[in-house]
Motif scaffolding. Sequence first.
Motif, PDB file in Angstrom:
ATOM      1  N   PHE A 176     -62.723  98.070  61.434  1.00 22.32           N
ATOM      2  CA  PHE A 176     -63.754  97.280  60.767  1.00 22.32           C
ATOM      3  C   PHE A 176     -64.778  98.212  60.123  1.00 22.32           C
ATOM      4  N   MET A 177     -65.313  97.761  59.021  1.00 23.96           N
ATOM      5  CA  MET A 177     -66.460  98.419  58.397  1.00 23.96           C
ATOM      6  C   MET A 177     -67.425  97.302  58.006  1.00 23.96           C
ATOM      7  N   LEU A 178     -68.441  97.099  58.853  1.00 21.32           N
ATOM      8  CA  LEU A 178     -69.348  95.981  58.672  1.00 21.32           C
ATOM      9  C   LEU A 178     -70.759  96.463  58.331  1.00 21.32           C
ATOM     10  N   GLY A 179     -71.570  95.512  57.849  1.00 20.02           N
ATOM     11  CA  GLY A 179     -72.879  95.902  57.359  1.00 20.02           C
ATOM     12  C   GLY A 179     -74.016  95.700  58.336  1.00 20.02           C
ATOM     13  N   GLY A 180     -73.757  95.181  59.535  1.00 19.97           N
ATOM     14  CA  GLY A 180     -74.832  94.968  60.486  1.00 19.97           C
ATOM     15  C   GLY A 180     -74.387  94.033  61.591  1.00 19.97           C
ATOM     16  N   VAL A 181     -75.328  93.732  62.510  1.00 15.92           N
ATOM     17  CA  VAL A 181     -75.012  92.919  63.683  1.00 15.92           C
ATOM     18  C   VAL A 181     -74.572  91.518  63.276  1.00 15.92           C
ATOM     19  N   CYS A 182     -75.210  90.929  62.270  1.00 14.14           N
ATOM     20  CA  CYS A 182     -74.859  89.568  61.864  1.00 14.14           C
ATOM     21  C   CYS A 182     -73.470  89.495  61.225  1.00 14.14           C
ATOM     22  N   ASP A 183     -72.924  90.623  60.780  1.00 19.33           N
ATOM     23  CA  ASP A 183     -71.581  90.627  60.199  1.00 19.33           C
ATOM     24  C   ASP A 183     -70.495  90.465  61.274  1.00 19.33           C
ATOM     25  N   ILE A 184     -70.856  90.694  62.534  1.00 21.89           N
ATOM     26  CA  ILE A 184     -69.855  90.583  63.610  1.00 21.89           C
ATOM     27  C   ILE A 184     -69.368  89.137  63.753  1.00 21.89           C
ATOM     28  N   PRO A 185     -70.248  88.139  63.962  1.00 20.82           N
ATOM     29  CA  PRO A 185     -69.750  86.751  64.032  1.00 20.82           C
ATOM     30  C   PRO A 185     -69.166  86.274  62.707  1.00 20.82           C
ATOM     31  N   ARG A 186     -69.652  86.808  61.599  1.00 18.96           N
ATOM     32  CA  ARG A 186     -69.115  86.411  60.294  1.00 18.96           C
ATOM     33  C   ARG A 186     -67.656  86.881  60.134  1.00 18.96           C
ATOM     34  N   ALA A 187     -67.413  88.142  60.474  1.00 16.99           N
ATOM     35  CA  ALA A 187     -66.054  88.686  60.343  1.00 16.99           C
ATOM     36  C   ALA A 187     -65.091  87.957  61.277  1.00 16.99           C
ATOM     37  N   ARG A 214     -67.193  91.675  47.665  1.00 13.46           N
ATOM     38  CA  ARG A 214     -68.126  91.061  48.605  1.00 13.46           C
ATOM     39  C   ARG A 214     -68.425  89.624  48.215  1.00 13.46           C
ATOM     40  N   ASP A 215     -68.648  89.381  46.947  1.00 11.01           N
ATOM     41  CA  ASP A 215     -68.984  88.054  46.458  1.00 11.01           C
ATOM     42  C   ASP A 215     -67.713  87.325  46.022  1.00 11.01           C
ATOM     43  N   VAL A 216     -67.627  86.071  46.395  1.00  7.03           N
ATOM     44  CA  VAL A 216     -66.469  85.249  46.058  1.00  7.03           C
ATOM     45  C   VAL A 216     -66.788  84.482  44.778  1.00  7.03           C
ATOM     46  N   GLY A 217     -66.532  85.146  43.662  1.00  6.30           N
ATOM     47  CA  GLY A 217     -66.829  84.543  42.359  1.00  6.30           C
ATOM     48  C   GLY A 217     -68.294  84.193  42.237  1.00  6.30           C
ATOM     49  N   LEU A 218     -68.551  83.016  41.685  1.00  2.00           N
ATOM     50  CA  LEU A 218     -69.917  82.520  41.525  1.00  2.00           C
ATOM     51  C   LEU A 218     -70.246  81.436  42.546  1.00  2.00           C
ATOM     52  N   SER A 219     -69.466  81.392  43.622  1.00  2.00           N
ATOM     53  CA  SER A 219     -69.642  80.333  44.629  1.00  2.00           C
ATOM     54  C   SER A 219     -70.848  80.563  45.535  1.00  2.00           C
ATOM     55  N   GLY A 220     -71.347  81.783  45.573  1.00  3.02           N
ATOM     56  CA  GLY A 220     -72.430  82.116  46.493  1.00  3.02           C
ATOM     57  C   GLY A 220     -71.914  82.489  47.880  1.00  3.02           C
ATOM     58  N   LEU A 221     -70.601  82.431  48.085  1.00  2.00           N
ATOM     59  CA  LEU A 221     -70.010  82.809  49.373  1.00  2.00           C
ATOM     60  C   LEU A 221     -69.806  84.312  49.431  1.00  2.00           C
ATOM     61  N   VAL A 222     -69.767  84.816  50.668  1.00  3.42           N
ATOM     62  CA  VAL A 222     -69.682  86.260  50.889  1.00  3.42           C
ATOM     63  C   VAL A 222     -68.472  86.568  51.765  1.00  3.42           C
ATOM     64  N   ASN A 223     -67.824  87.679  51.435  1.00  2.00           N
ATOM     65  CA  ASN A 223     -66.710  88.206  52.228  1.00  2.00           C
ATOM     66  C   ASN A 223     -67.185  89.462  52.937  1.00  2.00           C
ATOM     67  N   VAL A 224     -67.471  89.363  54.247  1.00  2.00           N
ATOM     68  CA  VAL A 224     -68.007  90.514  54.965  1.00  2.00           C
ATOM     69  C   VAL A 224     -66.907  91.509  55.353  1.00  2.00           C
ATOM     70  N   LEU A 225     -65.650  91.190  55.093  1.00  2.17           N
ATOM     71  CA  LEU A 225     -64.537  92.090  55.434  1.00  2.17           C
ATOM     72  C   LEU A 225     -64.135  92.989  54.272  1.00  2.17           C
ATOM     73  N   TYR A 226     -64.868  92.956  53.176  1.00 10.59           N
ATOM     74  CA  TYR A 226     -64.412  93.631  51.959  1.00 10.59           C
ATOM     75  C   TYR A 226     -64.315  95.152  52.114  1.00 10.59           C
ATOM     76  N   GLN A 227     -65.068  95.738  53.052  1.00  8.96           N
ATOM     77  CA  GLN A 227     -65.003  97.196  53.248  1.00  8.96           C
ATOM     78  C   GLN A 227     -64.093  97.614  54.410  1.00  8.96           C
ATOM     79  N   SER A 228     -63.634  96.652  55.181  1.00  4.05           N
ATOM     80  CA  SER A 228     -62.826  96.969  56.364  1.00  4.05           C
ATOM     81  C   SER A 228     -61.409  97.376  55.951  1.00  4.05           C
ATOM     82  N   ASN A 229     -60.834  98.246  56.759  1.00  5.73           N
ATOM     83  CA  ASN A 229     -59.473  98.722  56.519  1.00  5.73           C
ATOM     84  C   ASN A 229     -58.546  98.099  57.580  1.00  5.73           C
ATOM     85  N   LEU A 230     -58.168  96.851  57.341  1.00  9.82           N
ATOM     86  CA  LEU A 230     -57.365  96.102  58.304  1.00  9.82           C
ATOM     87  C   LEU A 230     -56.052  95.661  57.663  1.00  9.82           C
TER      88      LEU A 230
END
Length: 224
Positions: free
Chosen positions: A180-191, A144-160
């Motif tokens: 897709f396996m997303l964590g909420g409504v805001c993950d839709i535009p993020r993914a 989910r976390d991209v190293g120590l950059s503070g960035l997030v990967n919302v696709l980490y649970q999806s099976n694509l």
Amino acid sequence: MTRPRFSAVGVLGAGALLTLAGCFGPPAPAPTTSSASAAATVSPSPTATAPTSPAVTPSPTATVPPSSAPPSSAPAGPTAEPTFTGFPEQTAPLTIYYVAIGDNGVSGPMIGCGDSIVATTTAPVRFTDQVGPSIGTLLVNRSRDVGLSGLVNVLYQSNLMYVSGELEGSTINIYLSGQFMLGGVCDIPRAKAQLEYTAMAASGATSAQVFIDGRPIDEVLSLK
């Protein structure tokens, strides 16, 4: 005094010459082999035949058939279309996009829920088509976390899985399979932004469309 004798053929031939002179003007100089053939043709004598002397036979080199012209003078034929054999292999970093949550467009283009989509680069990778490796790298990341950059990967649970890509003008079409396996409504535009921006960076396109098992991503994510 003995009168000169004229054969019937000679008389007729003279008549023919006089007739021709009346049609086309004064008699021409001594007839060539071709005019001799013409005189024989117009003579009314049934026994007149064209001379069989070799001089009457047209020389085989008198005319050159078009097909025997030198290859350099022949018109060039249609040029065959070059066959596309694929992109050349190259080695370069890949550009992958992740999300800066709550960044409000400070670090990159702003997307839904007040987030930013931010470009990152990988180590140099060898490839021929950059789209497949770029999307594939994004989809296989299970963190989910991209190293120590503070960035997030919302696709980490999806099976694509990446299937193919197609560039149409300035639009890159990406075809995926899976779920897709997303964590909420805001993950839709993020993914959606992660996939589209990564595809555009890899292809040089200015817009992107993503399809999941043949269905547009908006239709698939609208059910989430």
